[in-house]
Design a protein around this motif. Structure first.
Motif, mmCIF file in Angstrom:
data_model
loop_
_atom_site.group_PDB
_atom_site.id
_atom_site.type_symbol
_atom_site.label_atom_id
_atom_site.label_comp_id
_atom_site.label_asym_id
_atom_site.label_seq_id
_atom_site.Cartn_x
_atom_site.Cartn_y
_atom_site.Cartn_z
ATOM 1 N N LYS A 44 60.804 51.103 -4.725
ATOM 2 C CA LYS A 44 61.960 51.870 -4.256
ATOM 3 C C LYS A 44 61.652 53.365 -4.108
ATOM 4 O O LYS A 44 61.984 53.962 -3.067
ATOM 5 N N PRO A 45 61.000 54.004 -5.109
ATOM 6 C CA PRO A 45 60.686 55.429 -4.953
ATOM 7 C C PRO A 45 59.773 55.713 -3.762
ATOM 8 O O PRO A 45 59.907 56.754 -3.100
ATOM 9 N N LEU A 46 58.846 54.785 -3.464
ATOM 10 C CA LEU A 46 57.944 54.997 -2.339
ATOM 11 C C LEU A 46 58.680 54.867 -1.006
ATOM 12 O O LEU A 46 58.335 55.526 -0.033
ATOM 13 N N VAL A 47 59.686 53.992 -0.965
ATOM 14 C CA VAL A 47 60.509 53.875 0.233
ATOM 15 C C VAL A 47 61.349 55.142 0.405
ATOM 16 O O VAL A 47 61.455 55.701 1.501
ATOM 17 N N GLU A 48 61.932 55.606 -0.701
ATOM 18 C CA GLU A 48 62.768 56.809 -0.651
ATOM 19 C C GLU A 48 61.964 58.051 -0.277
ATOM 20 O O GLU A 48 62.482 58.970 0.362
ATOM 21 N N SER A 49 60.688 58.063 -0.665
ATOM 22 C CA SER A 49 59.847 59.219 -0.347
ATOM 23 C C SER A 49 59.328 59.181 1.089
ATOM 24 O O SER A 49 58.783 60.162 1.586
ATOM 25 N N GLY A 50 59.490 58.025 1.754
ATOM 26 C CA GLY A 50 59.043 57.908 3.131
ATOM 27 C C GLY A 50 57.632 57.377 3.293
ATOM 28 O O GLY A 50 57.145 57.235 4.418
ATOM 29 N N LEU A 51 56.949 57.086 2.175
ATOM 30 C CA LEU A 51 55.590 56.562 2.270
ATOM 31 C C LEU A 51 55.587 55.117 2.763
ATOM 32 O O LEU A 51 54.753 54.724 3.574
ATOM 33 N N LEU A 52 56.549 54.320 2.265
ATOM 34 C CA LEU A 52 56.684 52.926 2.685
ATOM 35 C C LEU A 52 57.976 52.741 3.456
ATOM 36 O O LEU A 52 58.945 53.481 3.252
ATOM 37 N N VAL A 53 57.986 51.752 4.337
ATOM 38 C CA VAL A 53 59.217 51.325 4.996
ATOM 39 C C VAL A 53 59.441 49.861 4.650
ATOM 40 O O VAL A 53 58.487 49.087 4.523
ATOM 41 N N GLN A 54 60.690 49.479 4.482
ATOM 42 C CA GLN A 54 61.004 48.093 4.183
ATOM 43 C C GLN A 54 61.263 47.352 5.485
ATOM 44 O O GLN A 54 62.164 47.700 6.246
ATOM 45 N N LEU A 55 60.430 46.358 5.752
ATOM 46 C CA LEU A 55 60.537 45.582 6.990
ATOM 47 C C LEU A 55 61.602 44.501 6.887
ATOM 48 O O LEU A 55 62.226 44.129 7.875
ATOM 49 N N GLY A 56 61.748 43.975 5.693
ATOM 50 C CA GLY A 56 62.687 42.890 5.456
ATOM 51 C C GLY A 56 62.738 42.640 3.971
ATOM 52 O O GLY A 56 62.155 43.381 3.169
ATOM 53 N N ARG A 57 63.406 41.591 3.578
ATOM 54 C CA ARG A 57 63.532 41.296 2.166
ATOM 55 C C ARG A 57 62.164 41.008 1.550
ATOM 56 O O ARG A 57 61.489 40.053 1.918
#
Length: 210
Positions: A44-57
């Motif tokens: 979650k922190p990596l998604v919030e920081s913009g490093l990762l994107v969530q493609l799906g579940r």
């Protein structure tokens, strides 16, 4: 962001390990983290920081990753390992259409489990007996097996499901197939008989053979 791939697991932080793993695999599965000893809470922190994107579940990728067309097909196979890439997606795979469907079209055997989830998006058709089992090719891509209907079966399936995908798509596929000699008349008629569309296809096969 440039990421190093030489970090030792013992010295890398969970953030760095996740970034490395995403870079190596292209698509990161949340369920695979336990094998690396990484807790899912770091996602979650990596998604919030913009490093990762969530493609799906449960599916993530580096924000600047370009997911290849083959990678998407392989992800579809991972979701439905007993399925077969078919119809418009198979036409695209075989180079018989200029369409680039944003959904993956798959055949599943009638009565089999329909996969849940939202990535990649799947359009599911069901078939039974020889209509499902015949005409399947297995291609090895990036070390993984990809099951795709062969060219003749793909064209025939387009006629079988013409009310769902459009007769124009089926006609374009048949014309390209015969013009480029990608399948023989015998192959097309064989699968047409299996899929019970012989009478539907016969006049078009004759017309495009002139």
């Amino acid at each position: 962001m440039e990421l190093t791939t030489t970090l030792s697991k013992s010295h890398a932080t969970p953030r760095e390990q996740l970034a490395q793993l995403a870079q190596e695999t292209g698509i990161l599965r949340a369920r695979d983290l336990s094998a690396r000893g990484i807790a899912r809470v770091y996602l979650k922190p990596l998604v919030e920081s913009g490093l990762l994107v969530q493609l799906g579940r449960g599916l993530y990728a580096l924000a600047d990753t370009e997911v290849s067309e083959y990678q998407t097909l392989l992800e579809a196979m991972a979701r439905a390992p007993h399925g077969v890439i078919a119809l418009v997606s198979a036409l695209r795979f075989h180079g018989l259409t200029t369409q680039n469907p944003w959904k993956i079209w798959m055949l599943l055997e009638t009565g089999s489990h329909v996969p849940q989830g939202d990535y990649p998006s799947l359009t599911i058709f069901q078939a039974k007996g020889d209509s499902f089992h015949q005409g399947i090719e297995t291609h090895t891509i990036e070390g993984k097996a990809l099951r795709v209907t062969c060219i003749a079966k793909t064209v025939v399936d387009c006629f079988k499901y013409r009310n769902k995908i459009g007769l124009d798509v089926a006609l374009e596929a048949l014309k390209e197939c015969l013009t480029e000699r990608r399948a023989t008349h015998e192959e097309l008629r064989r699968y047409a008989k299996i899929c019970r569309v012989e009478r539907v296809m016969a006049p078009y096969i004759e017309a495009y053979s002139i």
